[in-house]
Write a protein that holds these residues in place. Sequence first.
Motif, PDB file in Angstrom:
ATOM      1  N   TYR A  19     -39.100 -22.019 -84.587  1.00 50.36           N
ATOM      2  CA  TYR A  19     -39.673 -20.849 -83.916  1.00 50.36           C
ATOM      3  C   TYR A  19     -39.619 -21.028 -82.398  1.00 50.36           C
ATOM      4  N   GLU A  20     -39.896 -22.229 -81.911  1.00 50.73           N
ATOM      5  CA  GLU A  20     -39.776 -22.499 -80.478  1.00 50.73           C
ATOM      6  C   GLU A  20     -38.343 -22.283 -80.010  1.00 50.73           C
ATOM      7  N   ASP A  21     -37.370 -22.771 -80.777  1.00 54.84           N
ATOM      8  CA  ASP A  21     -35.957 -22.575 -80.430  1.00 54.84           C
ATOM      9  C   ASP A  21     -35.598 -21.091 -80.418  1.00 54.84           C
ATOM     10  N   TYR A  22     -36.127 -20.359 -81.385  1.00 55.67           N
ATOM     11  CA  TYR A  22     -35.909 -18.912 -81.487  1.00 55.67           C
ATOM     12  C   TYR A  22     -36.380 -18.212 -80.206  1.00 55.67           C
ATOM     13  N   LEU A  23     -37.593 -18.549 -79.756  1.00 53.97           N
ATOM     14  CA  LEU A  23     -38.130 -17.923 -78.548  1.00 53.97           C
ATOM     15  C   LEU A  23     -37.403 -18.408 -77.294  1.00 53.97           C
ATOM     16  N   CYS A  24     -37.049 -19.685 -77.252  1.00 58.68           N
ATOM     17  CA  CYS A  24     -36.286 -20.212 -76.107  1.00 58.68           C
ATOM     18  C   CYS A  24     -34.969 -19.463 -75.941  1.00 58.68           C
ATOM     19  N   ALA A  25     -34.320 -19.155 -77.053  1.00 59.88           N
ATOM     20  CA  ALA A  25     -33.049 -18.438 -77.002  1.00 59.88           C
ATOM     21  C   ALA A  25     -33.237 -17.058 -76.365  1.00 59.88           C
ATOM     22  N   TYR A  26     -34.295 -16.351 -76.733  1.00 58.81           N
ATOM     23  CA  TYR A  26     -34.575 -15.046 -76.129  1.00 58.81           C
ATOM     24  C   TYR A  26     -34.813 -15.177 -74.629  1.00 58.81           C
ATOM     25  N   LEU A  27     -35.639 -16.143 -74.261  1.00 58.91           N
ATOM     26  CA  LEU A  27     -35.984 -16.307 -72.856  1.00 58.91           C
ATOM     27  C   LEU A  27     -34.782 -16.727 -72.022  1.00 58.91           C
ATOM     28  N   GLN A  28     -33.981 -17.626 -72.561  1.00 62.87           N
ATOM     29  CA  GLN A  28     -32.792 -18.075 -71.835  1.00 62.87           C
ATOM     30  C   GLN A  28     -31.771 -16.950 -71.717  1.00 62.87           C
ATOM     31  N   ALA A  29     -31.578 -16.197 -72.794  1.00 66.01           N
ATOM     32  CA  ALA A  29     -30.664 -15.054 -72.749  1.00 66.01           C
ATOM     33  C   ALA A  29     -31.169 -13.993 -71.775  1.00 66.01           C
ATOM     34  N   GLY A  30     -32.469 -14.002 -71.513  1.00 70.74           N
ATOM     35  CA  GLY A  30     -33.071 -13.051 -70.587  1.00 70.74           C
ATOM     36  C   GLY A  30     -33.020 -13.499 -69.140  1.00 70.74           C
ATOM     37  N   GLY A  31     -32.271 -14.542 -68.842  1.00 72.67           N
ATOM     38  CA  GLY A  31     -32.056 -14.943 -67.463  1.00 72.67           C
ATOM     39  C   GLY A  31     -33.014 -15.982 -66.925  1.00 72.67           C
ATOM     40  N   LEU A  32     -33.790 -16.617 -67.779  1.00 70.90           N
ATOM     41  CA  LEU A  32     -34.744 -17.620 -67.321  1.00 70.90           C
ATOM     42  C   LEU A  32     -34.216 -19.028 -67.603  1.00 70.90           C
ATOM     43  N   TYR A  33     -34.506 -19.941 -66.691  1.00 69.11           N
ATOM     44  CA  TYR A  33     -34.192 -21.346 -66.914  1.00 69.11           C
ATOM     45  C   TYR A  33     -35.304 -21.914 -67.790  1.00 69.11           C
ATOM     46  N   ILE A  34     -34.918 -22.626 -68.841  1.00 68.28           N
ATOM     47  CA  ILE A  34     -35.879 -23.105 -69.833  1.00 68.28           C
ATOM     48  C   ILE A  34     -35.953 -24.630 -69.821  1.00 68.28           C
ATOM     49  N   GLU A  35     -37.167 -25.145 -69.794  1.00 68.79           N
ATOM     50  CA  GLU A  35     -37.409 -26.570 -70.044  1.00 68.79           C
ATOM     51  C   GLU A  35     -38.317 -26.614 -71.266  1.00 68.79           C
ATOM     52  N   LYS A  36     -37.938 -27.425 -72.225  1.00 68.78           N
ATOM     53  CA  LYS A  36     -38.655 -27.450 -73.499  1.00 68.78           C
ATOM     54  C   LYS A  36     -39.224 -28.842 -73.741  1.00 68.78           C
ATOM     55  N   LYS A  37     -40.400 -28.874 -74.366  1.00 62.87           N
ATOM     56  CA  LYS A  37     -41.058 -30.130 -74.742  1.00 62.87           C
ATOM     57  C   LYS A  37     -41.180 -31.100 -73.557  1.00 62.87           C
ATOM     58  N   ILE A  38     -41.871 -30.671 -72.549  1.00 71.34           N
ATOM     59  CA  ILE A  38     -42.109 -31.506 -71.375  1.00 71.34           C
ATOM     60  C   ILE A  38     -43.319 -32.386 -71.669  1.00 71.34           C
ATOM     61  N   ILE A  39     -43.119 -33.694 -71.592  1.00 72.12           N
ATOM     62  CA  ILE A  39     -44.193 -34.649 -71.885  1.00 72.12           C
ATOM     63  C   ILE A  39     -44.487 -35.440 -70.620  1.00 72.12           C
ATOM     64  N   GLN A  40     -45.755 -35.496 -70.242  1.00 67.28           N
ATOM     65  CA  GLN A  40     -46.171 -36.334 -69.121  1.00 67.28           C
ATOM     66  C   GLN A  40     -46.930 -37.524 -69.692  1.00 67.28           C
ATOM     67  N   ARG A  41     -46.369 -38.696 -69.446  1.00 67.64           N
ATOM     68  CA  ARG A  41     -47.008 -39.943 -69.899  1.00 67.64           C
ATOM     69  C   ARG A  41     -47.382 -40.774 -68.680  1.00 67.64           C
ATOM     70  N   GLU A  42     -48.534 -41.354 -68.765  1.00 71.06           N
ATOM     71  CA  GLU A  42     -48.947 -42.350 -67.780  1.00 71.06           C
ATOM     72  C   GLU A  42     -49.323 -43.568 -68.616  1.00 71.06           C
ATOM     73  N   VAL A  43     -50.569 -43.933 -68.659  1.00 66.30           N
ATOM     74  CA  VAL A  43     -50.999 -44.994 -69.561  1.00 66.30           C
ATOM     75  C   VAL A  43     -50.947 -44.470 -70.997  1.00 66.30           C
ATOM     76  N   GLU A  44     -51.314 -43.220 -71.165  1.00 66.65           N
ATOM     77  CA  GLU A  44     -51.276 -42.509 -72.445  1.00 66.65           C
ATOM     78  C   GLU A  44     -50.536 -41.191 -72.218  1.00 66.65           C
ATOM     79  N   GLU A  45     -50.186 -40.536 -73.318  1.00 63.51           N
ATOM     80  CA  GLU A  45     -49.587 -39.212 -73.186  1.00 63.51           C
ATOM     81  C   GLU A  45     -50.653 -38.264 -72.670  1.00 63.51           C
ATOM     82  N   LEU A  46     -50.383 -37.647 -71.521  1.00 61.31           N
ATOM     83  CA  LEU A  46     -51.356 -36.778 -70.867  1.00 61.31           C
ATOM     84  C   LEU A  46     -51.244 -35.340 -71.355  1.00 61.31           C
TER      85      LEU A  46
END
Length: 148
Positions: A19-46
């Motif tokens: 479902y995330e891929d499905y929505l990403c495809a719409y957004l990307q086809a709509g002219g937006l740059y997409i970054e998916k599953k962004i994880i910020q880790r420090e000592v633990e996953e933030l």
Amino acid sequence: MPEKTTAIELVKIPKDEDYEDYLCAYLQAGGLYIEKKIIQREVEELLELDILTTNFQTDSADNLLIEIKSGDWGFGDIFKIRGWLTYLNYKSGCLIVQRSRPSISYFKDKANELSIELIDNSDLDKTKEVLEHLLFIITPKFRTTELI
């Protein structure tokens, strides 16, 4: 004798990562740059963000943080997004849900108070219509005689 072949079929109702891929495809086809599953880790996953869109077609690069829910969701998800927005110093976010609720308008009002847009995408046949305002699509305006 020819080998048997099996047809590949997509699921009719995508769930979870599909479902995330499905929505990403719409957004990307709509002219937006997409970054998916962004994880910020420090000592633990933030934090882990589902989708971050960037619109480079405006005067300044506008970001939109989007959380996707294909299953159960509630106020906890809205408050989580508000916390991420505060932490990342973003203006607004979006929660796109695949499963509607009887009191969705109440949830939309409360989310809006927190600068979060709640989008009901329970009817996948209407995905284009419910996401259209997020997309940046230019329709060319010319006559066919101008092509010659």
